[in-house]
Design a protein around this motif. Structure first.
Motif, PDB file in Angstrom:
ATOM      1  N   PRO B 138      41.650  -4.211 -13.712  1.00  0.00           N
ATOM      2  CA  PRO B 138      42.034  -4.169 -12.298  1.00  0.00           C
ATOM      3  C   PRO B 138      43.337  -4.928 -12.066  1.00  0.00           C
ATOM      4  O   PRO B 138      43.456  -6.092 -12.426  1.00  0.00           O
ATOM      5  CB  PRO B 138      40.870  -4.872 -11.598  1.00  0.00           C
ATOM      6  N   GLY B 139      44.312  -4.248 -11.504  1.00  0.00           N
ATOM      7  CA  GLY B 139      45.569  -4.900 -11.138  1.00  0.00           C
ATOM      8  C   GLY B 139      46.601  -4.993 -12.244  1.00  0.00           C
ATOM      9  O   GLY B 139      47.678  -5.532 -12.033  1.00  0.00           O
ATOM     10  N   PHE B 196      44.823  -9.903  -8.518  1.00  0.00           N
ATOM     11  CA  PHE B 196      43.534  -9.264  -8.256  1.00  0.00           C
ATOM     12  C   PHE B 196      42.592 -10.280  -7.639  1.00  0.00           C
ATOM     13  O   PHE B 196      42.356 -11.342  -8.217  1.00  0.00           O
ATOM     14  CB  PHE B 196      42.953  -8.730  -9.571  1.00  0.00           C
ATOM     15  N   PRO B 198      38.968  -9.820  -5.836  1.00  0.00           N
ATOM     16  CA  PRO B 198      37.934  -8.915  -5.321  1.00  0.00           C
ATOM     17  C   PRO B 198      37.355  -9.355  -3.983  1.00  0.00           C
ATOM     18  O   PRO B 198      36.797  -8.543  -3.253  1.00  0.00           O
ATOM     19  CB  PRO B 198      36.857  -8.939  -6.415  1.00  0.00           C
ATOM     20  N   GLN B 199      37.499 -10.651  -3.659  1.00  0.00           N
ATOM     21  CA  GLN B 199      36.955 -11.142  -2.385  1.00  0.00           C
ATOM     22  C   GLN B 199      37.860 -10.794  -1.208  1.00  0.00           C
ATOM     23  O   GLN B 199      37.454 -10.924  -0.056  1.00  0.00           O
ATOM     24  CB  GLN B 199      36.746 -12.661  -2.434  1.00  0.00           C
ATOM     25  N   PRO B 204      42.554  -6.165  -2.078  1.00  0.00           N
ATOM     26  CA  PRO B 204      42.075  -6.836  -3.290  1.00  0.00           C
ATOM     27  C   PRO B 204      43.086  -6.797  -4.437  1.00  0.00           C
ATOM     28  O   PRO B 204      43.069  -7.661  -5.298  1.00  0.00           O
ATOM     29  CB  PRO B 204      40.801  -6.068  -3.660  1.00  0.00           C
ATOM     30  N   ILE B 205      43.952  -5.784  -4.427  1.00  0.00           N
ATOM     31  CA  ILE B 205      44.952  -5.681  -5.480  1.00  0.00           C
ATOM     32  C   ILE B 205      46.335  -5.665  -4.846  1.00  0.00           C
ATOM     33  O   ILE B 205      46.619  -4.867  -3.956  1.00  0.00           O
ATOM     34  CB  ILE B 205      44.676  -4.449  -6.363  1.00  0.00           C
TER      35      ILE B 205
END
Lengths: 338, 242
Positions: B138-139, B196, B198-199, B204-205
């Motif tokens: 992710p990211g 990144f 996620p919270q 988020p990214i």
């Protein structure tokens, strides 16, 4: 307390819904239930929305206590689910009392069972989903697989859901997890990278699910496939069910936790409805690939969608009386539909 | 670049739209143009679009539209791409503390290329990098545009855990690790900002394909200040228009 308590987690039990949508362009894996048909059916049987989160239980060993009265359904693979020492039917919702214990203790067919609970499992929604993405350590219950003594909050049971008790999938619609498993594929996107002979081999020879298989993908064992020139392409997106073939020549089927992009050639892509079948295979199980065209694949998907829609629209639950009959000292559970 | 994009079926829910078989800015612009156009498309039909170096992976809902109808419709959109005015990409300024314990391979990169560490920093931070695509984790951004002067091979033995924010070089590529992960890149520094999170419900990214990254060198004190602001959720990444 509206919750269940984990007594034994088993090998791998995670919270899963239908996965994270819309974030693959940012490199975020989808995750979600491996057998999405089984999860959706379980949810519908307890009156949840299809996409609600349930538990994905991989192989027997999971044990939990209900800390409140619940309506539940168990679907997918047969892991010998029992409530308070009595086997319960799969693909049918049942009522369980506070203090009951559920145990998945014996491997029958398949390998992944789904437990849906009316009201759903209440974990934080991360990037639009409750699914656990293990490698990223996010989602689900604290971003990890369940452990002993975890307490999972569940949503409140409503009146309509109480009336769902006994709702079930018609026997004709229950998937059968047969061996060898016929897996239908649409060739491509990079079938041109393979020799004609290799495509023939792929479609006619048996493959086995390898030991190194998990939620990310299944490594297959079987005849090697040859590339005409090279195994690598400029990295592009990886579809669910893509069968990628690295330079070593043995295929890997990309599944729920797959990475979003990759640079290996993809000989074929498994059709949507057969992903759920794959989800129930164990290491060592045999696969035979069969080519279909995309129109055929869409017909199959439509059929599956009809099954789920019918289940969703079923509001009258047949009244069933259950008896325990003792014959020669052995007890049998018998039910009679009115 | 192909004269017309190739439309390739991938299973029963995806279409690959391929513009060429190389990595180039011109192909990237086509990918970005069609990606942006498809953002306006009915999301019931087109479920998700993943832009990559030279193609798009389009996930559609076959219960809502057939593959052939969708291909026809996207081909019309493709025709209109040449008249499409692409929005100007953004340039994200990424603060980096180069060297010291955060960049254990900075000296190696310098020696390998017969440069001083400061020269490596000047070369690395002195230009803009195009984000061709995101993937891997992710990211994680695949960047284009690194100078040939600082090309350095990967580590022979990958490290088992590289902290999030690490900035590295692998052959002709440079990039930032968005999450803690194993890896074999030569580490030259670290950024205190989060690629990144996620919270973060809004974004988020941080980065997106089609935008640019510009690294700039910061001191240890600045690193600490930015780190603190990031933790408090008040840090704003500086964004320039191209």
């Amino acid at each position: 307390m509206n919750a269940i308590r984990v007594i034994k987690p088993g090998i791998l039990t995670t919270v899963q819904d239908l996965g994270r949508k819309g974030y693959q362009q940012y490199g975020m894996s989808v995750a979600g239930a491996m057998d999405s048909f089984a999860l959706q059916a379980a949810n519908l049987m307890v009156g949840n929305p299809r996409e609600e989160a349930g538990l994905e239980i991989t192989f027997p060993g999971f044990e939990a206590e209900f800390l409140c009265d619940c309506v539940i359904a168990v679907t997918g693979g047969d892991l010998g689910a029992k409530i308070n020492e009595r086997y319960i039917p799969r693909w049918k919702s049942i009522y369980v009392y506070k203090g009951s214990r559920i145990i998945f203790g014996k491997l029958g067919e398949g390998c992944r069972a789904y437990l849906a609970i009316a009201g759903g499992i209440e974990v934080p929604v991360i990037m639009g989903s409750k699914s656990t993405y293990l490698r990223g350590k996010i989602g689900g219950y604290k971003g990890r697989k369940l452990a002993a003594d975890d307490i999972l909050q569940i949503g409140k049971l409503n009146k309509a859901q109480m009336q769902m008790v006994g709702k079930r999938l018609p026997i004709v619609d229950i998937p059968k997890y047969k061996q060898p498993c016929k897996v239908r594929v649409v060739l491509g996107p990079q079938q041109d990278a393979f020799t004609k002979k290799s495509i023939q081999t792929f479609l006619t020879q048996p493959y086995k699910v390898g030991q190194e298989s998990d939620r990310m993908g299944y490594r297959l064992e079987g005849p090697k496939l040859e590339h005409i020139e090279k195994a690598d392409i400029i990295s592009d997106g990886i579809p669910l069910g893509a069968v990628q073939v690295p330079g070593h020549g043995t295929p890997i089927i990309m599944l729920a936790d797959r990475q979003t992009t990759g640079g290996y050639t993809k000989i074929a892509t498994v059709v949507s409805v057969d992903i759920s079948k794959l989800a129930q295979l164990r290491p060592g199980d045999e696969i035979r690939f069969e080519q279909v065209d995309v129109e055929e694949a869409h017909k199959l998907l439509k059929k599956q969608e009809d099954i789920l829609n019918r289940l969703q629209n079923t509001t009258t639950i047949p009244k069933i009386r259950s008896y325990t009959i003792i014959v020669n000292g052995k007890s049998y559970d018998v039910s009679v539909e009115e | 670049m192909y004269t017309k994009a190739k439309y390739i079926l991938a299973g029963d829910q995806y279409i690959v739209i391929e513009f060429g078989d190389t990595i180039s800015i011109d192909i990237h612009k086509k990918v970005r143009g069609l990606y942006l156009t498809l953002q306006q498309y009915d999301s019931e039909k087109v479920v998700e679009v993943i832009p990559t170096y030279r193609s798009l992976l389009v996930q559609y809902n076959p219960l809502m539209i057939s593959a052939s109808k969708l291909i026809n419709e996207i081909q019309v959109l493709e025709e209109n791409l040449k008249d499409l005015q692409l929005p100007k990409p953004k340039i994200f300024k990424i603060p980096v503390l180069y060297g010291e314990e955060f960049g254990p391979d900075l000296d190696f990169v310098a020696q390998h290329n017969r440069l001083t560490p400061q020269e490596v920093i000047d070369i690395h931070s002195g230009r803009d990098y195009l984000i061709y695509m995101l993937g891997f984790t992710p990211g994680f951004c695949y960047l284009g545009g690194m100078s040939k002067k600082i090309v350095t091979p990967r580590l022979k033995e990958p490290r088992t855990c590289i902290p999030a924010g690490s900035v590295g070089i692998a052959d002709k590529q440079t990039g930032i690790y968005p999450i803690d992960s194993p890896g074999g890149w030569r580490l030259i520094g670290r950024t205190p900002i989060k690629l990144f999170d996620p919270q973060n419900e809004v974004q988020p990214i941080l980065l997106k394909a089609g935008d640019y990254i510009r690294y700039y060198s910061i001191t240890r004190d600045e690193y600490k200040q930015i780190s603190k602001a990031v933790d408090e959720g008040i840090y704003q990444v500086e964004i320039l228009e191209e």
